[in-house]
Design an enzyme around this catalytic site. Structure first.
Site, PDB file in Angstrom:
ATOM      1  N   ASP A 147       3.745  -6.409   3.180  1.00  0.00           N
ATOM      2  CA  ASP A 147       3.535  -5.282   4.089  1.00  0.00           C
ATOM      3  C   ASP A 147       4.513  -5.456   5.246  1.00  0.00           C
ATOM      4  OD1 ASP A 147       2.444  -3.087   5.386  1.00  0.00           O
ATOM      5  OD2 ASP A 147       0.383  -3.684   4.976  1.00  0.00           O
TER       6      ASP A 147
ATOM      7  N   HIS B 197       4.155   2.391  12.938  1.00  0.00           N
ATOM      8  CA  HIS B 197       3.240   3.539  13.062  1.00  0.00           C
ATOM      9  C   HIS B 197       3.844   4.691  13.855  1.00  0.00           C
ATOM     10  CE1 HIS B 197      -0.818   1.569  11.697  1.00  0.00           C
ATOM     11  NE2 HIS B 197       0.170   1.416  10.834  1.00  0.00           N
TER      12      HIS B 197
ATOM     13  N   HIS C  83       0.815  -1.226   0.000  1.00  0.00           N
ATOM     14  CA  HIS C  83       0.000   0.000   0.000  1.00  0.00           C
ATOM     15  C   HIS C  83       0.842   1.265   0.000  1.00  0.00           C
ATOM     16  CE1 HIS C  83       0.197   0.777   4.439  1.00  0.00           C
ATOM     17  NE2 HIS C  83       0.272  -0.520   4.527  1.00  0.00           N
TER      18      HIS C  83
ATOM     19  N   ASP D  34       6.054   1.520   6.526  1.00  0.00           N
ATOM     20  CA  ASP D  34       4.761   0.848   6.368  1.00  0.00           C
ATOM     21  C   ASP D  34       3.911   1.738   5.474  1.00  0.00           C
ATOM     22  OD1 ASP D  34       2.275  -0.306   6.622  1.00  0.00           O
ATOM     23  OD2 ASP D  34       1.980   0.254   8.710  1.00  0.00           O
TER      24      ASP D  34
ATOM     25  N   GLU E 176      -5.347   1.218   2.428  1.00  0.00           N
ATOM     26  CA  GLU E 176      -5.074   0.117   3.355  1.00  0.00           C
ATOM     27  C   GLU E 176      -5.164   0.566   4.801  1.00  0.00           C
ATOM     28  OE1 GLU E 176      -2.977  -2.778   5.869  1.00  0.00           O
ATOM     29  OE2 GLU E 176      -2.591  -0.637   5.664  1.00  0.00           O
ATOM     30  N   GLU E 177      -4.614   1.741   5.095  1.00  0.00           N
ATOM     31  CA  GLU E 177      -4.552   2.197   6.497  1.00  0.00           C
ATOM     32  C   GLU E 177      -5.941   2.436   7.092  1.00  0.00           C
ATOM     33  OE1 GLU E 177      -2.164   1.895   8.376  1.00  0.00           O
ATOM     34  OE2 GLU E 177      -0.282   2.164   7.307  1.00  0.00           O
TER      35      GLU E 177
HETATM   36 ZN   LIG Z   1       0.865  -1.532   6.289  1.00  0.00          ZN
END
Ligand SMILES: [Zn+2]
Length: 343
Positions: A241, A321, A69, A186, A220-221
């Protein structure tokens, strides 16, 4: 292979330099589309904004779709406060604690981009005696604009509105020893890995046994990235991912992670088996883990109703994150596993 790794690192930096919180991915999608096209692949944008590329292959009726993503965490202006500062609402699982003091860009709809910093309210430690104890959340933190504004009206005059996108500075650093540090590894690191895999196939003139597609997804998030645009004939979806790294898990930043189960349940037994077998046979440094808090695009596609097998792999990423860290070893292991599994 080292040339491909260099290309991946270069693409990682390029893609990270283009802001793309969920809901604002047009520019990065164009860039990725161009890259597939320049390698000679047929790629197109989905209506929703993803990039779907055809990497060729013989067995069209048993095709595999690799997803990564391009959208990232970010925020959206939800209120212009009386003091001219901005209250924001998170896009995806952004945590206020590890975003505190980060520089950001407010992307207005009609009036350009403004810079600022995400701070606790009353952020001077020499002034605020409660600084250490204050709770950090989206009610107690605000974007302080780098503009001479001190009222709601002045900020509005700049053209800033509720609904504007806020993108945080990724702060990308690649160290001499191969550590890759940045927000949003990510999943931009894996987007670059898929581009590198595509480049490898092209340069080595490889036609895979099974037909391979890539889908670089856009939402995606927020949970529904790969819920559409699964090409005809696809029977397997493999998400590439970030691999989880942390206490209780085996994976490190130097390995490729194979996920056996995440919050949506177990991945397809045979897919995990075959990934483990491929890694062992090719002596690839890998770890199998169960992720405590995670959902992937492959999960999303199955939840959307696609009748497919599914799996999840990716380079180990620490401090996910937040200000994330991976390593070139993990990148190499992920590319090697894709090669061993698919070619
Ligand atoms: Zn991800």
């Amino acid at each position: 292979m080292e040339k491909i790794i260099e290309y991946i690192l270069e693409q990682t930096k390029k893609i990270l330099s283009i802001d793309s919180p969920s809901g604002y991915t047009q520019e990065v999608a164009d860039r990725i589309l161009e890259e597939y096209a320049s390698m000679g692949y047929h790629a197109q944008k989905s209506v929703k904004g993803g990039v779907v590329a055809d990497l060729g292959g013989n067995h069209k009726e048993d095709a595999i779709l690799l997803t990564a993503h391009m959208d990232t965490l970010g925020a959206m202006v939800c209120e212009i406060k009386g003091n001219g500062r901005l209250k924001v609402s998170p896009l995806g699982g952004l945590h206020p604690m590890n975003t505190e003091t980060e520089n950001c860009r407010v992307i207005t709809r009609c009036d350009g981009i403004y810079e600022g910093t995400f701070q606790l309210e009353n952020a001077s430690v020499h002034v605020n005696s409660e600084y250490g104890k204050a709770k950090r959340d989206f009610d107690t933190m605000e974007v302080v604009l780098d503009e001479r504004v001190s009222s709601k009206e002045e900020t509005e005059k700049l053209g800033i509105m509720t609904g504007d996108i806020v993108a945080f500075e990724p702060r990308t650093v690649i160290t001499e020893k191969g550590y890759i540090k940045s927000r949003f590894l990510d999943d931009k690191l894996s987007v670059a890995i898929l581009l590198g895999f595509a480049k490898y196939m092209k340069e080595e003139n490889i036609t895979p046994k099974r037909k391979i597609y890539h889908h670089i997804t856009a939402y995606e998030e927020v949970g529904h990235g790969a819920c559409g645009s699964v090409p005809e004939g696809v029977t397997e979806i493999l998400s590439v991912d970030m691999g989880c790294v942390g206490e209780g898990l085996a994976c490190t930043e130097h390995q490729v992670s194979i996920c056996a189960k995440d919050s949506a349940g177990p991945y397809t037994y045979q897919v995990v088996n075959d990934l483990v077998k491929a890694a062992k046979e090719h002596e690839i440094d890998f770890a199998v883990d169960v992720y405590p808090h995670y959902g992937s695009d492959a999960d999303a596609a199955l939840e959307a109703g696609y009748d497919c097998r599914h799996g999840l792999i990716g380079p180990g990423v620490y401090a996910s994150h937040g200000y994330e860290r991976s390593h070139v070893d993990g990148v190499r292991a992920t590319v090697e596993l894709l090669k061993a599994y698919l070619l």
